[in-house]
Design a protein around this motif. Sequence first.
Motif, PDB file in Angstrom:
ATOM      1  N   ILE A 333       0.831  -1.206   0.000  1.00 37.41           N
ATOM      2  CA  ILE A 333       0.000   0.000   0.000  1.00 37.41           C
ATOM      3  C   ILE A 333       0.866   1.256   0.000  1.00 37.41           C
ATOM      4  N   GLU A 334       1.939   1.268   0.797  1.00 37.60           N
ATOM      5  CA  GLU A 334       2.848   2.422   0.815  1.00 37.60           C
ATOM      6  C   GLU A 334       3.466   2.674  -0.549  1.00 37.60           C
ATOM      7  N   ALA A 335       3.750   1.601  -1.285  1.00 36.27           N
ATOM      8  CA  ALA A 335       4.370   1.747  -2.605  1.00 36.27           C
ATOM      9  C   ALA A 335       3.456   2.477  -3.580  1.00 36.27           C
ATOM     10  N   HIS A 336       2.169   2.523  -3.288  1.00 38.36           N
ATOM     11  CA  HIS A 336       1.207   3.206  -4.154  1.00 38.36           C
ATOM     12  C   HIS A 336       0.624   4.440  -3.478  1.00 38.36           C
ATOM     13  N   LEU A 337       1.354   4.982  -2.513  1.00 42.36           N
ATOM     14  CA  LEU A 337       0.828   6.122  -1.772  1.00 42.36           C
ATOM     15  C   LEU A 337       0.612   7.340  -2.666  1.00 42.36           C
ATOM     16  N   ASP A 338       1.414   7.476  -3.724  1.00 43.00           N
ATOM     17  CA  ASP A 338       1.254   8.633  -4.602  1.00 43.00           C
ATOM     18  C   ASP A 338       0.019   8.514  -5.488  1.00 43.00           C
ATOM     19  N   PHE A 356     -15.623   7.143   5.553  1.00 45.13           N
ATOM     20  CA  PHE A 356     -14.433   7.480   4.776  1.00 45.13           C
ATOM     21  C   PHE A 356     -14.028   6.305   3.902  1.00 45.13           C
ATOM     22  N   ARG A 357     -13.294   6.629   2.872  1.00 46.71           N
ATOM     23  CA  ARG A 357     -12.729   5.606   1.981  1.00 46.71           C
ATOM     24  C   ARG A 357     -11.296   5.969   1.648  1.00 46.71           C
ATOM     25  N   LEU A 358     -10.398   5.035   1.849  1.00 45.00           N
ATOM     26  CA  LEU A 358      -9.007   5.149   1.427  1.00 45.00           C
ATOM     27  C   LEU A 358      -8.844   4.187   0.263  1.00 45.00           C
ATOM     28  N   GLN A 359      -8.461   4.703  -0.908  1.00 46.13           N
ATOM     29  CA  GLN A 359      -8.520   3.892  -2.120  1.00 46.13           C
ATOM     30  C   GLN A 359      -7.284   4.105  -2.988  1.00 46.13           C
ATOM     31  N   SER A 360      -6.716   3.010  -3.450  1.00 47.93           N
ATOM     32  CA  SER A 360      -5.567   3.033  -4.348  1.00 47.93           C
ATOM     33  C   SER A 360      -5.716   1.877  -5.327  1.00 47.93           C
ATOM     34  N   PRO A 361      -4.765   1.693  -6.245  1.00 51.02           N
ATOM     35  CA  PRO A 361      -4.868   0.533  -7.138  1.00 51.02           C
ATOM     36  C   PRO A 361      -4.817  -0.812  -6.417  1.00 51.02           C
ATOM     37  N   VAL A 362      -4.278  -0.852  -5.184  1.00 52.90           N
ATOM     38  CA  VAL A 362      -4.095  -2.137  -4.506  1.00 52.90           C
ATOM     39  C   VAL A 362      -4.927  -2.283  -3.234  1.00 52.90           C
ATOM     40  N   ALA A 363      -5.690  -1.279  -2.852  1.00 49.55           N
ATOM     41  CA  ALA A 363      -6.471  -1.389  -1.612  1.00 49.55           C
ATOM     42  C   ALA A 363      -7.653  -0.444  -1.654  1.00 49.55           C
ATOM     43  N   MET A 364      -8.744  -0.878  -1.035  1.00 46.95           N
ATOM     44  CA  MET A 364      -9.885  -0.015  -0.793  1.00 46.95           C
ATOM     45  C   MET A 364     -10.371  -0.319   0.621  1.00 46.95           C
ATOM     46  N   LEU A 365     -10.213   0.666   1.518  1.00 51.17           N
ATOM     47  CA  LEU A 365     -10.572   0.529   2.928  1.00 51.17           C
ATOM     48  C   LEU A 365     -11.698   1.500   3.228  1.00 51.17           C
ATOM     49  N   GLU A 366     -12.774   0.994   3.849  1.00 47.38           N
ATOM     50  CA  GLU A 366     -13.929   1.838   4.132  1.00 47.38           C
ATOM     51  C   GLU A 366     -14.375   1.665   5.582  1.00 47.38           C
ATOM     52  N   LEU A 367     -14.912   2.754   6.129  1.00 52.01           N
ATOM     53  CA  LEU A 367     -15.597   2.706   7.417  1.00 52.01           C
ATOM     54  C   LEU A 367     -16.835   3.581   7.298  1.00 52.01           C
ATOM     55  N   ASP A 368     -17.962   3.046   7.769  1.00 53.77           N
ATOM     56  CA  ASP A 368     -19.230   3.771   7.665  1.00 53.77           C
ATOM     57  C   ASP A 368     -20.028   3.601   8.944  1.00 53.77           C
ATOM     58  N   HIS A 369     -20.633   4.689   9.412  1.00 54.45           N
ATOM     59  CA  HIS A 369     -21.595   4.648  10.513  1.00 54.45           C
ATOM     60  C   HIS A 369     -23.000   4.496   9.927  1.00 54.45           C
ATOM     61  N   HIS A 370     -23.784   3.608  10.521  1.00 50.74           N
ATOM     62  CA  HIS A 370     -25.050   3.216   9.916  1.00 50.74           C
ATOM     63  C   HIS A 370     -26.259   3.568  10.766  1.00 50.74           C
ATOM     64  N   THR A 371     -27.406   3.566  10.092  1.00 55.03           N
ATOM     65  CA  THR A 371     -28.677   3.606  10.790  1.00 55.03           C
ATOM     66  C   THR A 371     -28.916   2.254  11.463  1.00 55.03           C
ATOM     67  N   GLY A 372     -29.977   2.165  12.227  1.00 57.39           N
ATOM     68  CA  GLY A 372     -30.252   0.929  12.935  1.00 57.39           C
ATOM     69  C   GLY A 372     -30.845  -0.141  12.040  1.00 57.39           C
ATOM     70  N   VAL A 373     -30.487  -1.377  12.315  1.00 53.21           N
ATOM     71  CA  VAL A 373     -31.140  -2.531  11.717  1.00 53.21           C
ATOM     72  C   VAL A 373     -31.933  -3.256  12.803  1.00 53.21           C
ATOM     73  N   PHE A 374     -31.255  -3.591  13.891  1.00 53.36           N
ATOM     74  CA  PHE A 374     -31.960  -4.136  15.054  1.00 53.36           C
ATOM     75  C   PHE A 374     -31.955  -3.162  16.229  1.00 53.36           C
ATOM     76  N   LEU A 375     -31.518  -1.942  15.946  1.00 52.54           N
ATOM     77  CA  LEU A 375     -31.769  -0.804  16.825  1.00 52.54           C
ATOM     78  C   LEU A 375     -32.606   0.176  16.018  1.00 52.54           C
ATOM     79  N   SER A 376     -33.290   1.083  16.654  1.00 46.07           N
ATOM     80  CA  SER A 376     -34.337   1.855  15.974  1.00 46.07           C
ATOM     81  C   SER A 376     -33.884   3.198  15.427  1.00 46.07           C
TER      82      SER A 376
END
Length: 412
Positions: A333-338, A356-376
């Motif tokens: 991943i560091e090798a593709h930091l540019d 957020f999404r961190l995306q390069s030719p060799v990685a795609m990392l995501e984190l998302d906060h969601h609405t409830g599915v079994f919480l209301s």
Amino acid sequence: MTTSNFRDYVYAPDDPRVAGIRGLDAHEYAEAVKSDSFAGPMIVGWAELYPKPYVGITTDGRIVPDLFELRDENAPATAMVDAAIRLLETVGGEQAARLRYPLDAHEWRSWANPEFLQHDTGLRLDEVDEPTAAAILAVVEASLSPEGYALVRDLMYINGYLGQVVELPALMNDRSYNFALFGDPSVDEPWGWHLFGHHVALNALLAGDQLVLSPVFLGAEPSSVDDGPRAGLRVFGDRIATARALMAGLDSGLRDRVVVYEQMVDDAMPAGRLHAGDERHLGGCFQDNRVVPYEGVQVTEFAPGQQQLVLDLVRQFLAFMPAGAAAARLAEIEAHLDDTWFSWIGGFEGAEPFYFRLQSPVAMLELDHHTGVFLSNDDPGDFHIHTVIRTPNANDYGRAIAWQKYGRQVTR
């Protein structure tokens, strides 16, 4: 949201959301949920994607060639093979037949992260005896770092905790997960496994000394435990704190460019940007061939301190991997930091939810906060978290590596 306490959003026991499915087992629920107004259309959409031949995630529909190298990662090959062989010695008959698939079986791509079974692949841990469940978990443990295995077991525990909170333990427990083996366990030939269920989905391919762990989905609803023997358990706090610090440290002009949408549900979003189940994240189940253009800002525009926070975030995502594989993946991943882009949706202060999404030719990392599915909660909350790891350009499931090393197709 006005609060970040998940207890404020627990359904009453007689609420139709939970009362209507109480008493169903996993297979009965899998049928019932098809007619659910929320899950039903989602299931139909995923069913249309599942049969399509594997290509890989790209930015424009074209695979970038020659990105992934064969290398010695000091993968825990012997431990993984030994654990898999012990598992095969534990099961027999019909269970053995259900457990195993050819290396190139399409079922490898059947993994999903909801609580319902879209595909009943392999063996389900809460339907096998204790020795078999223990042997399955031993394969998972042998393939991950100690920290990674602890995280996976924590997330499985939280799933069971949620099941207790909403009184649906038959549908959500710490063993409501499916496991399958692909290929023949060997230190010489490629093989792998996957584990999937509510908020945990891992795909592992071992190719000699090289280990590919991708796609990976890890999440939690809620992200903390406030009573019982594990009271105080909290997950994903490190990467959330790092992400907030990264955003806080950007100068306002740069931060404005990183933020592609100010609101988690934003009128400026094009049709299709929000998914009923995935919400903002793009690399979830059945998205193996998705075209995901870069968004936001190239991280080379960040100051050195912010670039370091980006790499810290990457390390936190990769901490579940064995040390050798994690180090090799970080270097890749560091090798593709540019050519790495960082994008953000939502706020970043206090308990504000974000994506957020961190995306390069060799990685795609995501984190998302969601609405409830079994919480209301109808708005995204910081107590329901999804994280996704993808390897674009055809190395999810280790496909590109296995093809180079063995001339073998992994997924169809």
